[in-house]
Write an enzyme that holds these catalytic residues in place. Structure first.
Site, PDB file in Angstrom:
ATOM      1  CE  LYS A 165      -7.981  -6.592  -1.050  1.00 56.86           C
ATOM      2  NZ  LYS A 165      -6.589  -6.952  -0.850  1.00 56.86           N
TER       3      LYS A 165
HETATM    4  C1  LIG Z   1      -5.116  -7.071  -0.605  1.00 56.40           C
HETATM    5  C2  LIG Z   1      -4.115  -7.949  -0.776  1.00 56.40           C
HETATM    6  C3  LIG Z   1      -2.626  -7.461  -0.911  1.00 56.40           C
HETATM    7  C4  LIG Z   1      -2.149  -6.128  -0.386  1.00 56.40           C
HETATM    8  O1  LIG Z   1      -2.704  -5.183  -1.203  1.00 56.40           O
HETATM    9  P1  LIG Z   1      -2.545  -3.679  -0.600  1.00 56.40           P
HETATM   10  O2  LIG Z   1      -3.196  -2.828  -1.767  1.00 56.40           O
HETATM   11  O3  LIG Z   1      -1.358  -3.282  -0.546  1.00 56.40           O
HETATM   12  O4  LIG Z   1      -3.402  -3.684   0.295  1.00 56.40           O
HETATM   13  C5  LIG Z   1      -1.544  -8.436  -1.014  1.00 56.40           C
HETATM   14  N1  LIG Z   1      -2.272  -9.822  -1.463  1.00 56.40           N
HETATM   15  C6  LIG Z   1      -3.399 -10.084  -1.410  1.00 56.40           C
HETATM   16  C7  LIG Z   1      -3.651 -11.587  -1.781  1.00 56.40           C
HETATM   17  C8  LIG Z   1      -4.405  -8.953  -1.168  1.00 56.40           C
HETATM   18  O5  LIG Z   1      -5.733  -9.684  -1.242  1.00 56.40           O
END
Ligand SMILES: *Cc1c(COP(=O)(O)O)cnc(C)c1O
Length: 361
Positions: A200
């Site tokens: 992330k």
């Molecule tokens: C944060 C994110 C998600 C969703 O993650 P959650 O943990 O469900 O909030 C999905 N795809 C990407 C690219 C992300 O950065």
């Protein structure tokens, strides 16, 4: 690992009246609480100077590494008011673990999970009056970390700054859940095998902004990305994972092979769906299959999921070659049932057999 937080209350916090005015219609990501957490790291010294302090700009030298080489990661999760007056978070341990994994991929110092969780507790304690008490409001927590060494050499930074800021948010959908339209990007991909798709990091989002702008130019809400190698299989949206609901009651979602972000909502949906007796298959899902099965009616529903919007039906799919709808462009029953159950668990209105709800106060 024990780091004590130095609590330095904001000398000029918002007044109760100012806060009430801001909480009346907070939108998403525009209103912020009075405080933030900061923790520093240096090679050889470890984590130090943990503070809760007044939210303020962070002065930065122009040669700060993150401004040049984008060594940056973040998380996103929510704190909720419970009916009994308490405060909870949803699966913060999973965010702590993912933050560590993201740090490792970006060659950054991994923040210990206990410190990640403690930082959220400390911020919520001082800013608890900022948590909306409305039925669908919450306090969005944004932990993040960046390379803070002042150096233009290309190497992992020897210093990092970790922060948590918080933003009260209202309902994502004004006037009820609305299906979104997606633009299947043909010109751009989000992440390649061996790349940073499963971390992330801010850089993944930077890469998604141009295709996202194209989606909007083409009248769609969100860009949807295909795999970077064959440009055939669905990966995800820029910030949400995707699911497909079939007439036989089975669900399909793309597998976690490295180019997709392992969503905590995705994981929760898989668990809840299986408990309902639905079959969930993690396998490559091609755009051609999506088109054919939507046309035949075998595919009944499609939805996207992530922390911000929880679960969002996908109604319309568009690309330069045409357009089709899923489930007549409406929200489907399986999608809405999973959404309701997940929201009820998050808000303490339903049983929590998995221990997902984490009590803060
Ligand atoms: C944060 C994110 C998600 C969703 O993650 P959650 O943990 O469900 O909030 C999905 N795809 C990407 C690219 C992300 O950065």
């Amino acid at each position: 690992m024990s780091v004590d937080f130095d609590i330095r209350p904001n000398p000029a916090p918002a007044s109760a009246a100012e806060r009430a005015a801001l909480l009346a219609n907070p939108g998403f990501g525009r209103v912020f609480t009075d405080h933030m957490v900061t923790i520093r790291y240096a090679d050889g010294k470890g984590w130090y100077d943990a503070r809760v302090e007044a939210r303020a700009p962070i002065p930065m030298d122009p040669a700060t590494a993150v401004l040049h080489y984008a060594q940056e990661i973040f998380e996103g999760l929510k704190a909720y008011h419970t009916a009994g007056g308490g405060v909870t978070m949803f699966r913060p341990e999973a965010n702590a673990a993912r933050f560590r994994t993201s740090a490792e991929r970006m060659a950054m110092a991994p923040l210990p999970d206990e410190l990640f969780l403690a930082s959220l507790h400390e911020l919520i304690k001082v800013d608890r009056d900022w948590i909306p008490t409305t039925d669908d409001g919450s306090l969005y927590l944004r932990p993040f970390m960046f390379a803070s060494e002042v150096f233009l050499g290309v190497k992992p930074s020897s210093e990092y700054l970790y922060l948590v800021i918080a933003s009260p948010v209202g309902s994502y959908f004004k006037g009820g859940v609305q299906p979104v339209s997606v633009w299947v990007s043909q010109d751009y991909t989000r992440a390649a095998p061996g790349g940073t798709g499963a971390a992330k990091c801010g850089g993944n989002y930077a890469a998604s902004l141009l295709p996202q702008a194209q989606a909007v130019e083409n009248g769609c809400d969100q860009a949807l990305f295909l795999d970077a190698v064959q440009r055939r299989y669905v990966d995800e949206l820029s910030g949400m994972n995707v699911f497909y609901v079939y007439a036989d009651g089975s669900l399909v979602t793309p597998p976690l092979t490295g180019s997709i972000l392992p969503g905590i909502t995705r994981d929760s949906v898989i668990t809840l769906a299986r408990e309902k007796g639905l079959r969930v298959v993690e396998r490559p899902y091609s755009f051609a299959e999506w088109q054919a099965d939507a046309a035949s009616g075998e595919l009944r529903e499609a939805f996207a999921c992530g922390t911000a919007a929880v679960i969002t039906p996908i109604g319309t799919v568009r690309w330069p070659g045409g357009e089709f709808t899923v489930g007549g462009g409406e929200s489907g029953p399986v999608t809405m049932d999973l959404r309701q159950q997940l929201v009820d668990i998050q808000r303490g209105r339903a049983d929590d057999p998995h221990g997902w709800v984490h009590r803060v106060l």
